[in-house]
Design a protein around this motif. Structure first.
Motif, PDB file in Angstrom:
ATOM      1  N   LEU A  61       0.882  -1.322   0.028  1.00 14.58           N
ATOM      2  CA  LEU A  61       0.111   0.048   0.059  1.00 14.58           C
ATOM      3  C   LEU A  61       0.824   1.215  -0.087  1.00 14.58           C
ATOM      4  O   LEU A  61       1.960   1.260   0.181  1.00 14.58           O
ATOM      5  CB  LEU A  61      -1.060   0.055   1.265  1.00 14.58           C
ATOM      6  CG  LEU A  61      -2.077  -1.249   1.410  1.00 14.58           C
ATOM      7  CD1 LEU A  61      -2.945  -0.980   2.530  1.00 14.58           C
ATOM      8  CD2 LEU A  61      -2.909  -1.161   0.289  1.00 14.58           C
TER       9      LEU A  61
ATOM     10  N   TRP B 212      -4.115   5.581   3.659  1.00 13.91           N
ATOM     11  CA  TRP B 212      -3.602   4.527   2.644  1.00 13.91           C
ATOM     12  C   TRP B 212      -4.296   3.978   1.828  1.00 13.91           C
ATOM     13  O   TRP B 212      -5.723   3.991   1.753  1.00 13.91           O
ATOM     14  CB  TRP B 212      -3.328   3.261   3.640  1.00 13.91           C
ATOM     15  CG  TRP B 212      -2.009   3.840   4.683  1.00 13.91           C
ATOM     16  CD1 TRP B 212      -2.075   4.446   5.772  1.00 13.91           C
ATOM     17  CD2 TRP B 212      -0.588   3.773   4.322  1.00 13.91           C
ATOM     18  NE1 TRP B 212      -1.092   4.418   6.475  1.00 13.91           N
ATOM     19  CE2 TRP B 212       0.087   4.195   5.580  1.00 13.91           C
ATOM     20  CE3 TRP B 212       0.191   3.143   3.381  1.00 13.91           C
ATOM     21  CZ2 TRP B 212       1.309   4.312   5.908  1.00 13.91           C
ATOM     22  CZ3 TRP B 212       1.720   3.185   3.509  1.00 13.91           C
ATOM     23  CH2 TRP B 212       2.130   3.739   4.932  1.00 13.91           C
TER      24      TRP B 212
ATOM     25  N   LEU C  25      -4.087   1.448  -2.669  1.00 19.38           N
ATOM     26  CA  LEU C  25      -3.218   0.606  -3.321  1.00 19.38           C
ATOM     27  C   LEU C  25      -2.882   1.942  -4.247  1.00 19.38           C
ATOM     28  O   LEU C  25      -3.105   3.072  -4.619  1.00 19.38           O
ATOM     29  CB  LEU C  25      -4.207  -0.005  -4.269  1.00 19.38           C
ATOM     30  CG  LEU C  25      -4.757  -1.609  -3.395  1.00 19.38           C
ATOM     31  CD1 LEU C  25      -5.600  -2.187  -4.505  1.00 19.38           C
ATOM     32  CD2 LEU C  25      -3.390  -2.481  -3.334  1.00 19.38           C
TER      33      LEU C  25
END
Length: 248
Positions: free
Chosen positions: A50, A62, A64
């Protein structure tokens, strides 16, 4: 059925243009009437990669490695760029694990893959793309409890990629095919004991085919053939998530 094999194996199959739309401009224009997004998912030793956002609206949350696809990029090129810019790693996508409709115009492609170079981005390397990158558990319930996520839309991608990494049941990446219009074939399956029933459409002459829908620039994935029935005579032994084009 050849159509089922094509969907499961991510094989593009151009179809004749329907006469009702030949005179209509159905072209999708990137950043005009459609926005393609990409997200890269890497899972190693039970942990997912992440990145920490740096933009003011999502600062320190946070997510991807993800972002918009640029007009001159392929989906693969876009996800490789986003992962490198935001995490510091060179990324090799191996499979399309999910396609998400985010809203009326935005469609996101989730790709699972491996790290082939680079190094983990640290706080000292913070820039306009991200603050840092780190590894966290793939347990999505635990992620929600422990981290401030930008939003929860990445959780299905993490789950799909984790399942893919565990078994690697297929590989397949999006293929660029020139077109005037696009349609989506749907592989819709019902599990009945030892048998899988597949939703099919019967058209003139008794021909059986998978249901399909036109991907219109204003109504992405909007409708399915109306004359569709579950046919127990059509059986398949293996169905997986390739291309994210079926519904259970």
């Amino acid at each position: 059925m050849e159509e089922i094999a094509a969907v499961v194996n991510c094989t593009p199959t151009p179809q004749p243009l329907h006469p009702d739309i030949r005179a209509t401009d159905m072209r999708l224009r990137l950043h005009s009437n459609v926005i393609y997004l990409v997200a890269g998912v890497v899972v190693q030793d039970g942990k997912v990669l992440l990145i920490q956002e740096c933009k003011i609206s999502f600062k320190n949350k946070w997510y991807l490695p993800a972002g918009r696809m640029e007009p001159d990029e392929s989906i693969v090129e876009a996800v490789q760029r986003e992962v490198l810019e935001e995490s510091g790693y060179q990324f090799q996508p191996e499979a399309l694990v999910a396609v998400q409709r985010m809203d009326r115009k935005r469609v996101r492609f989730g790709l699972a893959g491996s790290i082939i170079g680079g190094s983990l981005k640290t706080k000292e390397q913070a820039d306009g793309e991200s603050t840092q990158a780190a590894w966290f558990t793939t347990d999505t319930q635990q992620l929600v409890k422990e981290l401030k996520l930008r939003n929860n839309s990445i959780l299905p991608l993490i789950e799909a990629a984790t399942e893919w990494f565990a078994n690697r049941p297929y590989t397949g990446l999006p293929v660029a095919v020139g077109h005037v219009s696009s349609s989506q074939r749907l592989l819709i399956v019902q599990d009945i004991g030892q048998e899988l029933k597949v939703l099919v459409s019967r058209i003139e002459g008794g021909t059986t085919r998978l249901p399909s829908c036109l991907i219109h620039r204003d109504t992405l994935f909007s409708r399915v053939d109306h004359n569709s029935t579950l046919d127990s005579a059509v059986k398949v032994s293996l169905v997986h998530r390739a291309c994210g084009m079926f519904i259970l």
